[in-house]
Write a protein that holds these residues in place. Structure first.
Motif, PDB file in Angstrom:
ATOM      1  N   ILE A  77       0.833  -1.207   0.000  1.00 54.90           N
ATOM      2  CA  ILE A  77       0.000   0.000   0.000  1.00 54.90           C
ATOM      3  C   ILE A  77       0.870   1.261   0.000  1.00 54.90           C
ATOM      4  N   SER A  78       2.072   1.149   0.561  1.00 52.35           N
ATOM      5  CA  SER A  78       2.948   2.321   0.591  1.00 52.35           C
ATOM      6  C   SER A  78       3.424   2.713  -0.815  1.00 52.35           C
ATOM      7  N   TYR A  79       3.214   1.843  -1.793  1.00 53.00           N
ATOM      8  CA  TYR A  79       3.584   2.161  -3.178  1.00 53.00           C
ATOM      9  C   TYR A  79       2.415   2.761  -3.974  1.00 53.00           C
ATOM     10  N   ALA A  80       1.235   2.825  -3.343  1.00 51.71           N
ATOM     11  CA  ALA A  80       0.021   3.187  -4.094  1.00 51.71           C
ATOM     12  C   ALA A  80       0.161   4.520  -4.831  1.00 51.71           C
ATOM     13  N   ASP A  81       0.870   5.470  -4.234  1.00 52.45           N
ATOM     14  CA  ASP A  81       0.940   6.798  -4.883  1.00 52.45           C
ATOM     15  C   ASP A  81       1.812   6.800  -6.145  1.00 52.45           C
ATOM     16  N   ARG A  82       2.443   5.671  -6.446  1.00 49.03           N
ATOM     17  CA  ARG A  82       3.216   5.593  -7.698  1.00 49.03           C
ATOM     18  C   ARG A  82       2.372   5.030  -8.840  1.00 49.03           C
ATOM     19  N   PHE A  83       1.098   4.763  -8.561  1.00 48.43           N
ATOM     20  CA  PHE A  83       0.202   4.207  -9.583  1.00 48.43           C
ATOM     21  C   PHE A  83      -0.613   5.309 -10.248  1.00 48.43           C
ATOM     22  N   ASP A  84      -1.053   5.059 -11.495  1.00 49.42           N
ATOM     23  CA  ASP A  84      -1.847   6.062 -12.212  1.00 49.42           C
ATOM     24  C   ASP A  84      -3.188   6.270 -11.529  1.00 49.42           C
ATOM     25  N   THR A  85      -3.814   5.167 -11.111  1.00 47.54           N
ATOM     26  CA  THR A  85      -5.144   5.253 -10.513  1.00 47.54           C
ATOM     27  C   THR A  85      -5.228   4.327  -9.305  1.00 47.54           C
ATOM     28  N   VAL A  86      -5.768   4.864  -8.213  1.00 46.68           N
ATOM     29  CA  VAL A  86      -5.994   4.041  -7.015  1.00 46.68           C
ATOM     30  C   VAL A  86      -7.500   3.901  -6.830  1.00 46.68           C
ATOM     31  N   ILE A  87      -7.956   2.675  -6.732  1.00 45.55           N
ATOM     32  CA  ILE A  87      -9.381   2.419  -6.540  1.00 45.55           C
ATOM     33  C   ILE A  87      -9.576   1.810  -5.159  1.00 45.55           C
ATOM     34  N   ILE A  88     -10.420   2.435  -4.366  1.00 42.07           N
ATOM     35  CA  ILE A  88     -10.687   1.900  -3.022  1.00 42.07           C
ATOM     36  C   ILE A  88     -11.798   0.858  -3.139  1.00 42.07           C
ATOM     37  N   ASN A  89     -11.468  -0.359  -2.742  1.00 44.05           N
ATOM     38  CA  ASN A  89     -12.448  -1.435  -2.837  1.00 44.05           C
ATOM     39  C   ASN A  89     -13.266  -1.538  -1.546  1.00 44.05           C
ATOM     40  N   ASP A  90     -14.266  -0.628  -1.464  1.00 45.87           N
ATOM     41  CA  ASP A  90     -15.163  -0.616  -0.318  1.00 45.87           C
ATOM     42  C   ASP A  90     -16.325  -1.539  -0.644  1.00 45.87           C
ATOM     43  N   ASP A  91     -16.803  -1.350  -1.868  1.00 48.25           N
ATOM     44  CA  ASP A  91     -17.907  -2.159  -2.377  1.00 48.25           C
ATOM     45  C   ASP A  91     -17.469  -2.700  -3.738  1.00 48.25           C
ATOM     46  N   LEU A  92     -17.571  -4.007  -3.920  1.00 47.08           N
ATOM     47  CA  LEU A  92     -17.035  -4.669  -5.110  1.00 47.08           C
ATOM     48  C   LEU A  92     -17.582  -4.085  -6.412  1.00 47.08           C
ATOM     49  N   GLU A  93     -18.888  -3.880  -6.480  1.00 47.68           N
ATOM     50  CA  GLU A  93     -19.507  -3.384  -7.718  1.00 47.68           C
ATOM     51  C   GLU A  93     -19.050  -1.962  -8.046  1.00 47.68           C
ATOM     52  N   THR A  94     -19.007  -1.114  -7.024  1.00 47.09           N
ATOM     53  CA  THR A  94     -18.563   0.275  -7.250  1.00 47.09           C
ATOM     54  C   THR A  94     -17.106   0.268  -7.701  1.00 47.09           C
ATOM     55  N   ALA A  95     -16.286  -0.545  -7.041  1.00 44.51           N
ATOM     56  CA  ALA A  95     -14.866  -0.601  -7.394  1.00 44.51           C
ATOM     57  C   ALA A  95     -14.716  -1.093  -8.830  1.00 44.51           C
ATOM     58  N   TYR A  96     -15.475  -2.113  -9.203  1.00 45.29           N
ATOM     59  CA  TYR A  96     -15.340  -2.628 -10.566  1.00 45.29           C
ATOM     60  C   TYR A  96     -15.757  -1.569 -11.587  1.00 45.29           C
ATOM     61  N   ARG A  97     -16.836  -0.844 -11.283  1.00 46.87           N
ATOM     62  CA  ARG A  97     -17.290   0.199 -12.219  1.00 46.87           C
ATOM     63  C   ARG A  97     -16.175   1.231 -12.434  1.00 46.87           C
ATOM     64  N   GLU A  98     -15.501   1.598 -11.350  1.00 46.36           N
ATOM     65  CA  GLU A  98     -14.419   2.591 -11.453  1.00 46.36           C
ATOM     66  C   GLU A  98     -13.257   2.046 -12.285  1.00 46.36           C
ATOM     67  N   ILE A  99     -12.939   0.772 -12.084  1.00 45.69           N
ATOM     68  CA  ILE A  99     -11.848   0.152 -12.848  1.00 45.69           C
ATOM     69  C   ILE A  99     -12.213   0.137 -14.331  1.00 45.69           C
ATOM     70  N   LYS A 100     -13.448  -0.270 -14.600  1.00 42.73           N
ATOM     71  CA  LYS A 100     -13.901  -0.380 -15.987  1.00 42.73           C
ATOM     72  C   LYS A 100     -13.852   0.991 -16.678  1.00 42.73           C
ATOM     73  N   GLU A 101     -14.278   2.017 -15.956  1.00 45.04           N
ATOM     74  CA  GLU A 101     -14.254   3.364 -16.534  1.00 45.04           C
ATOM     75  C   GLU A 101     -12.825   3.810 -16.820  1.00 45.04           C
ATOM     76  N   ALA A 102     -11.917   3.533 -15.886  1.00 45.94           N
ATOM     77  CA  ALA A 102     -10.513   3.930 -16.080  1.00 45.94           C
ATOM     78  C   ALA A 102      -9.928   3.213 -17.297  1.00 45.94           C
ATOM     79  N   VAL A 103     -10.280   1.935 -17.471  1.00 43.28           N
ATOM     80  CA  VAL A 103      -9.765   1.159 -18.604  1.00 43.28           C
ATOM     81  C   VAL A 103     -10.359   1.706 -19.916  1.00 43.28           C
ATOM     82  N   GLU A 104     -11.642   2.003 -19.898  1.00 43.97           N
ATOM     83  CA  GLU A 104     -12.293   2.541 -21.100  1.00 43.97           C
ATOM     84  C   GLU A 104     -11.641   3.854 -21.532  1.00 43.97           C
ATOM     85  N   ARG A 105     -11.426   4.734 -20.550  1.00 40.61           N
ATOM     86  CA  ARG A 105     -10.809   6.045 -20.845  1.00 40.61           C
ATOM     87  C   ARG A 105      -9.432   5.843 -21.458  1.00 40.61           C
ATOM     88  N   PHE A 106      -8.663   4.955 -20.862  1.00 43.46           N
ATOM     89  CA  PHE A 106      -7.296   4.696 -21.313  1.00 43.46           C
ATOM     90  C   PHE A 106      -7.285   4.116 -22.730  1.00 43.46           C
TER      91      PHE A 106
END
Ligand code: 5GP
Length: 190
Positions: free
Chosen positions: A158-187
């Motif tokens: 987790i201490s490396y997280a700030d070196r990543f392009d996008t950090v997604i907090i997995n609080d709720d699986l569906e919300t987290a997946y939606r955010e991942i999918k959107e980031a991938v689509e944009r990219f």
């Protein structure tokens, strides 16, 4: 397809639902291909050579290191080596496919360095260390010892997280997946 593809790296500390997310992405994006890594560890029950990993003897892995066949590789604390093969990734990229890598934190940082803007690194983070501990306990797969090792490793990751392009907090699986999918689509569309 003629345009060269790009690389997406998904990383999550223990218990981060990474393989579920990876499977869903591969299902949702037909142009996305999974990159099969090489490893020196023996196959687990149900794992298939060439699908889950290329399972290589140590000498063969070392030969590939010498011949510069890896984009990145690492030796883990237990002496097991893992590496991303250049030829596989390049072949798919040249065909215009996007590549999904499931590798560890350091591997992801190295891949980002190599691909720059042609790479996207996604870090799936648990909401907190307490939540991660609870999730691991609920799985009932850990002894106190393996739990403590996993938590220590997760903290470091987790201490490396700030070196990543996008950090997604997995609080709720569906919300987290939606955010991942959107980031991938944009990219993919830029
Ligand atoms: P496992 O042995 O459980 O399949 O994987 C152990 C760890 O190795 C996971 O964190 C996985 O993401 C990482 N890993 C798998 N392939 C590679 C690779 O090619 N490079 C790096 N750096 N890590 C990898």
């Amino acid at each position: 397809m003629s345009k060269r593809g790009k690389v997406i790296v998904l990383v999550a500390p223990s218990g981060g639902a990474k393989s579920t997310m990876a499977k869903r992405l591969l299902n949702d994006f037909p142009d996305l291909r999974f990159s099969v890594s090489a490893t020196t560890r023996p196959p687990r029950k149900g794992e298939v050579d060439g699908e889950d990993y290329y399972f290589l003897p140590d000498e063969e892995f070392d030969k590939k290191i010498e011949e510069d066949e890896f984009l990145e590789w690492e030796e883990f604390y237990n002496g097991i080596k893992y590496g991303t093969l250049k030829s596989d990734v390049e072949k798919q990229l040249n065909k215009g496919y996007f590549i999904l890598l499931d590798i560890d934190v350091l591997g992801a940082v190295n891949i980002k360095e190599y691909f720059g803007s042609e790479g996207l690194t996604l870090f799936i983070s648990p909401p907190s260390m307490d939540v991660l501990e609870q999730r691991l306990r609920n799985r009932n797969t850990e002894t106190e010892e393996t739990l403590s090792t996993r938590l220590k490793r997760a903290k470091k990751e987790i201490s490396y997280a700030d070196r990543f392009d996008t950090v997604i907090i997995n609080d709720d699986l569906e919300t987290a997946y939606r955010e991942i999918k959107e980031a991938v689509e944009r990219f993919m569309n830029t």
